[in-house]
Design an enzyme around this catalytic site. Structure first.
Site, PDB file in Angstrom:
ATOM      1  NE  ARG A  15     -25.099 -20.184  22.366  1.00 30.29           N
ATOM      2  CZ  ARG A  15     -25.786 -19.605  21.405  1.00 30.29           C
ATOM      3  NH1 ARG A  15     -27.105 -19.677  21.412  1.00 30.29           N
ATOM      4  NH2 ARG A  15     -25.204 -18.939  20.432  1.00 30.29           N
ATOM      5  CD  GLU A  16     -18.400 -25.565  23.944  1.00 26.12           C
ATOM      6  OE1 GLU A  16     -19.403 -25.065  24.511  1.00 26.12           O
ATOM      7  OE2 GLU A  16     -17.264 -25.501  24.436  1.00 26.12           O
ATOM      8  CE  LYS A  18     -28.637 -22.799  20.142  1.00 20.38           C
ATOM      9  NZ  LYS A  18     -30.019 -22.867  20.600  1.00 20.38           N
ATOM     10  CB  ILE A 435     -48.393 -10.913  21.275  1.00 17.54           C
ATOM     11  CG1 ILE A 435     -49.701 -11.676  21.453  1.00 17.54           C
ATOM     12  CG2 ILE A 435     -47.753 -10.703  22.623  1.00 17.54           C
ATOM     13  CD1 ILE A 435     -50.809 -10.909  22.162  1.00 17.54           C
ATOM     14  N   GLY A 436     -46.886  -8.643  19.136  1.00 10.93           N
ATOM     15  CA  GLY A 436     -45.747  -7.740  18.936  1.00 10.93           C
ATOM     16  C   GLY A 436     -44.735  -8.202  17.917  1.00 10.93           C
ATOM     17  NE  ARG A 519     -34.822 -20.763  23.291  1.00 14.52           N
ATOM     18  CZ  ARG A 519     -35.704 -19.876  22.887  1.00 14.52           C
ATOM     19  NH1 ARG A 519     -36.428 -20.079  21.826  1.00 14.52           N
ATOM     20  NH2 ARG A 519     -35.860 -18.759  23.569  1.00 14.52           N
ATOM     21  CD1 TRP A 565     -37.125 -14.302  33.066  1.00 15.58           C
ATOM     22  CD2 TRP A 565     -37.839 -13.534  31.107  1.00 15.58           C
ATOM     23  NE1 TRP A 565     -38.302 -14.946  32.774  1.00 15.58           N
ATOM     24  CE2 TRP A 565     -38.760 -14.507  31.579  1.00 15.58           C
ATOM     25  CE3 TRP A 565     -38.092 -12.917  29.873  1.00 15.58           C
ATOM     26  CZ2 TRP A 565     -39.909 -14.852  30.858  1.00 15.58           C
ATOM     27  CZ3 TRP A 565     -39.240 -13.278  29.160  1.00 15.58           C
ATOM     28  CH2 TRP A 565     -40.127 -14.230  29.646  1.00 15.58           C
ATOM     29  CD  GLU A 609     -39.904 -16.657  35.202  1.00 12.39           C
ATOM     30  OE1 GLU A 609     -40.478 -17.024  34.170  1.00 12.39           O
ATOM     31  OE2 GLU A 609     -38.758 -16.214  35.208  1.00 12.39           O
ATOM     32  CG  HIS A 698     -46.649 -22.077  22.277  1.00  4.92           C
ATOM     33  ND1 HIS A 698     -47.864 -21.485  22.532  1.00  4.92           N
ATOM     34  CD2 HIS A 698     -45.735 -21.411  23.011  1.00  4.92           C
ATOM     35  CE1 HIS A 698     -47.686 -20.501  23.414  1.00  4.92           C
ATOM     36  NE2 HIS A 698     -46.403 -20.437  23.711  1.00  4.92           N
TER      37      HIS A 698
HETATM   38  N1  GLN Z   1     -43.951  -8.738  22.631  1.00  4.09           N
HETATM   39  C1  GLN Z   1     -43.266  -9.988  22.751  1.00  4.09           C
HETATM   40  C2  GLN Z   1     -43.361 -10.753  21.436  1.00  4.09           C
HETATM   41  O1  GLN Z   1     -44.342 -10.574  20.753  1.00  4.09           O
HETATM   42  C3  GLN Z   1     -43.834 -10.818  23.862  1.00  4.09           C
HETATM   43  C4  GLN Z   1     -43.078 -12.097  24.064  1.00  4.09           C
HETATM   44  C5  GLN Z   1     -43.507 -12.893  25.268  1.00  4.09           C
HETATM   45  O2  GLN Z   1     -44.571 -12.750  25.760  1.00  4.09           O
HETATM   46  N2  GLN Z   1     -42.682 -13.765  25.744  1.00  4.09           N
HETATM   47  O3  GLN Z   1     -42.496 -11.534  21.109  1.00  4.09           O
HETATM   48 ZN    ZN Z   2     -46.198 -14.355  25.511  1.00  2.00          ZN
END
Ligand code: GLN
Ligand code: ZN
Length: 760
Positions: A15-16, A18, A435-436, A519, A565, A609, A698
């Site tokens: 990854r040079e 990057k 979300i976590g 990335r 993925w 996706e 984001h």
């Molecule tokens: N549970 C993951 C987080 O909170 C969900 C990430 C994602 O949706 N890409 O990071």
């Molecule tokens: Zn997400």
């Protein structure tokens, strides 16, 4: 047979790129240093390809950020909001600004939109077109790069560009009153300029990528294709154009493709080998056929016997002199060099090929055709070696087991479950959650690094991770969230983490693949039957549970996302692999439930996706993808609440399928595009509960209470308030703690206000 390559990874084995790119952004290396570095990197890549014996080697496949943005820059498609910078900054900085936005000197210019490159995990920068869009030759990059390539490669240097129709189709109109394909006559003159400049510099072959030739095209698109390629032929007649297609078969547009009078056509015979027959039947005279027989999307060694079959078939019809050999698509989708993987078991390593090894495969295939059939035998032997660790009978038995209705369905309908869960969980209206993941700080990353490299003991590591969890639970309680999470501090990446703990899956040391800009991701490799050796997440979720009286939500990654993925084994159907993973996740779900975790979220951000590129194949995909989700999730009692999370908001065309998943709660990305979401729910009444993300994670911006209240109000118009959850639109791992805390406090306030309004 001419051996050529469509594109080579540009990030460097370690990854040079990057690292240098990010240093340049941070201002710690200068412009010249960065450009010199990039030049050397390109040179190295070309030398590797030259040493591999290729006849045509791509240039302009290198990119400082993204090859679609390169096209916009080449063709002068610079959105107006950047004009003020034109005279102020170096071209390379303007280019990066278009990719990343500009927040300096009290100016705030947004970046261009980014989206997925077809069904891959690569993201490109979406071209923007206005009604009065003009094009002009803006960037010299392609010429500079060709001049450099020619010095090293001579006549072998082959410039690569996205073709005019696909370039336009990849973009978006920024006004309603026109269709972007109408811009073809304006753009084609600049293309012709570029091509003639390249010719004057000594180019002979040029590759124009037109992946859209594989998809449904309107009559207008088809006409534009004919027009554009006729113009090219007319104004740049001496250049030899390779029209390259990939990711699907060209069967829908075969006549069109053959009528474009290019010197060569490249087809992907990995994604769709069956197209070869019809292609050979109608293939135009005097045209070269480039056979994409080496998989550009996966890391397995080529099956020479299969490839030779295809080559021989083509040779019989067209003759050897009209054939070319290539990978199925650009190699940017695979890691660079297998030689750097010291830890993979030799039996497995022998079955793999990364970008560099794939070049050698092209050479081997050519040699076999020329008579060196011993190479065929060696390949056969390497590939058929029986490895004990690939097959696991009990996994296969379980997957093949006759599935009972009860394995696939929750015991009772959502309506009944909802009542039971309500009693048990005692949540308020508009329940709040996240979300976590919580912020991944540098000290956390260095902790995981030390643990991975055995610089600290398991005990020490666990102790410190527990401190992180403790802190996060305390913060969540103080903020007043209703459903808490442990924070995912032990996870590097939501797929890699599970990959590391599942049987049948391995991680690489250097298997980096570009995701967007600087990335990169390191996809796990699923090489065998997948199963769960031990509990994966229970320890951490249980620890979090011990710290609070509020419900803890256990967070898992779903089977489709783990598969999507990763690099997936190619000796069985993807659907079968997904089902194997599903059973492993089911075991984990069951363990969490047994440990008293009442809410379990199974993330499926990659479900959309994974959709096949052709709509005809959607039904079948959803059949097994949703079945996999059901297997993972539907093992729980009615009182256990199942959540899922998805990172997109374009729901309109898949909402019905999502409803079939029958999760109790779905959370989705929404903060950036609520109008889209509202439209979807207006047309289809989604039956279960839903958290339309109201805080855009984001960016580091802190959303105000008022704006989140207004988003909740908007959502309440199309969804019953009884169904609405309040949450950010994705995990918070890329954010910093102070902004996270402040934003979540505002979010909780917004939920309180919504509840109060309800009681008025
Ligand atoms: N549970 C993951 C987080 O909170 C969900 C990430 C994602 O949706 N890409 O990071
Ligand atoms: Zn997400």
């Amino acid at each position: 047979m001419l051996k050529h390559n469509l594109g080579y990874p540009r990030i460097g084995v370690h990854r040079e790129f990057k690292k240098n790119c990010e240093k340049y952004w941070a201002g710690s290396i200068c412009n010249k240093h960065f450009l010199d570095f990039s030049k050397k990197l390109r040179q190295k890549n070309w030398e590797i390809q030259k040493d591999a014996g290729l006849d045509l080697i791509p240039c302009n496949d290198f990119s400082f950020y993204d090859h679609v943005l390169d096209m916009s820059f080449l063709l002068g498609a610079i959105p107006q909001r950047y004009f003020s910078l034109l005279s102020e900054v170096e071209p390379i900085d303007l280019y990066f600004t278009m990719a990343r936005g500009y927040q300096k000197n009290k100016r705030d210019i947004s970046a261009m939109e980014m989206t997925k490159w077809f069904d891959s995990n690569y993201h490109y920068i979406v071209p923007e077109f206005s009604f009065s869009q003009t094009f002009f030759l803006f960037s010299k990059k392609i010429f500079d790069e060709f001049i450099q390539a020619k010095k090293i490669l001579g006549k072998k240097a082959k410039p690569v560009l996205i073709g005019p129709i696909s370039y336009l189709l990849l973009g978006k109109e920024k006004q309603d009153n026109f269709y972007r394909i109408d811009l073809i006559s304006r753009i084609i003159t600049v293309y012709i300029d570029v091509l003639n400049n390249l010719k004057n510099l000594g180019a002979e072959w040029i590759q124009l990528d037109e992946p859209f030739l594989s998809f449904h095209l309107t009559e207008k698109d088809k006409k534009a294709f004919l027009y554009a390629y006729k113009e090219i032929k007319k104004h740049a007649p001496e250049l030899k154009i390779i029209l390259s297609t990939y990711f699907e078969s060209i069967d829908l547009n075969i006549d069109l493709a053959f009528n474009l009078s290019t010197e060569a056509i490249h087809v992907d015979l990995i994604q769709n080998p069956n197209q070869l027959d019809v292609i050979l039947k109608f293939f135009p005279k005097n045209c070269f056929l480039s056979l994409g027989v080496v998989d550009g999307r996966n890391i397995w060694k080529n099956d020479y016997t299969e490839s030779i079959k295809k080559i021989k078939k083509a040779k019989e019809v067209l003759g050897e002199e009209r054939l070319m050999l290539a990978p199925s698509c650009s190699l940017i989708h695979v890691p660079m060099d297998l030689d750097f993987e010291y830890k993979i078991h030799p039996d497995l390593k022998e079955r793999m090929a990364f970008a560099k090894q794939k070049l050698k495969e092209l050479n081997d295939l050519d040699r076999i055709i020329k008579g060196e059939t011993n190479l065929l035998q060696i390949n056969k032997k390497e590939r058929s070696k029986k490895s004990a660790f690939i097959h696991n009978k009990s996994v296969k038995d379980r997957v093949k087991m006759e599935l009972m209705e009860k394995d696939l369905k929750r015991k009772n309908s959502f309506k009944i479950r909802k009542k039971i869960q309500k009693k048990k969980l005692l949540l308020p209206n508009f329940p709040t959650t996240t979300i976590g993941s919580f912020p991944q700080t540098p000290d956390l990353r260095s902790l995981r690094y030390k643990f991975k490299n055995k610089l600290i003991s398991q005990k020490e590591y666990n102790g410190i991770i527990k401190k992180f969890i403790k802190k996060s639970i305390k913060i969540q309680e103080e903020i007043g969230l209703d459903v808490l999470v442990h924070g995912e501090f032990e996870r590097n990446d939501m797929v890699e983490y599970f990959g590391e703990q599942l049987n049948g899956v391995l991680s690489t040391k250097n298997g980096w693949v570009q995701s967007y800009g600087s990335r990169c991701v390191k996809p796990p490799i699923i090489y065998g039957d997948v199963s769960r050796a031990n509990d994966i997440t229970v320890y951490w979720s249980s620890f979090a549970k011990s710290l609070t009286r509020k419900p803890i939500k256990g967070i898992l990654t779903g089977p489709v996302t783990i598969m999507q993925w990763s690099f997936v084994r190619n000796d069985q159907n993807r659907s079968l692999t997904a089902l194997e993973i599903a059973w492993a996740i089911r075991d984990e779900v069951q363990s969490l439930e047994r440990a008293g975790i009442q809410i379990i979220q199974i993330d499926e951000p990659a479900l959309r996706e994974g959709l096949p590129l052709k709509k005809e194949k959607w039904e079948n995909y959803f059949d097994w993808a949703i079945q996999a989700f059901h297997i993972s999730s539907n093992v729980v009692k009615d009182e256990t609440q199942i959540h899922t999370h998805m990172c997109y908001s374009e729901f309109n065309d898949i909402l019905e399928y999502l409803a079939n998943m029958d999760v109790d709660v779905i959370s989705i990305e929404n903060a950036r595009s609520h109008m889209e979401l509202l439209k979807a729910f207006y047309n289809f009444k989604y039956p279960n509960e839903i958290g339309p993300g109201i805080y855009d994670i984001h960016s580091s911006r802190i959303p105000s209470i008022e704006e989140m209240c207004s988003l909740l109000e908007k959502a309440s118009v199309v969804l019953s308030w009884k169904k609405i959850w309040v949450n950010p639109d994705c995990g918070l791992k890329t954010r910093k703690w102070p902004e996270t805390i402040e934003s979540l406090k505002n979010m909780v306030k917004a939920a309180q206000i919504a509840r109060e309004k309800l009681n008025m």
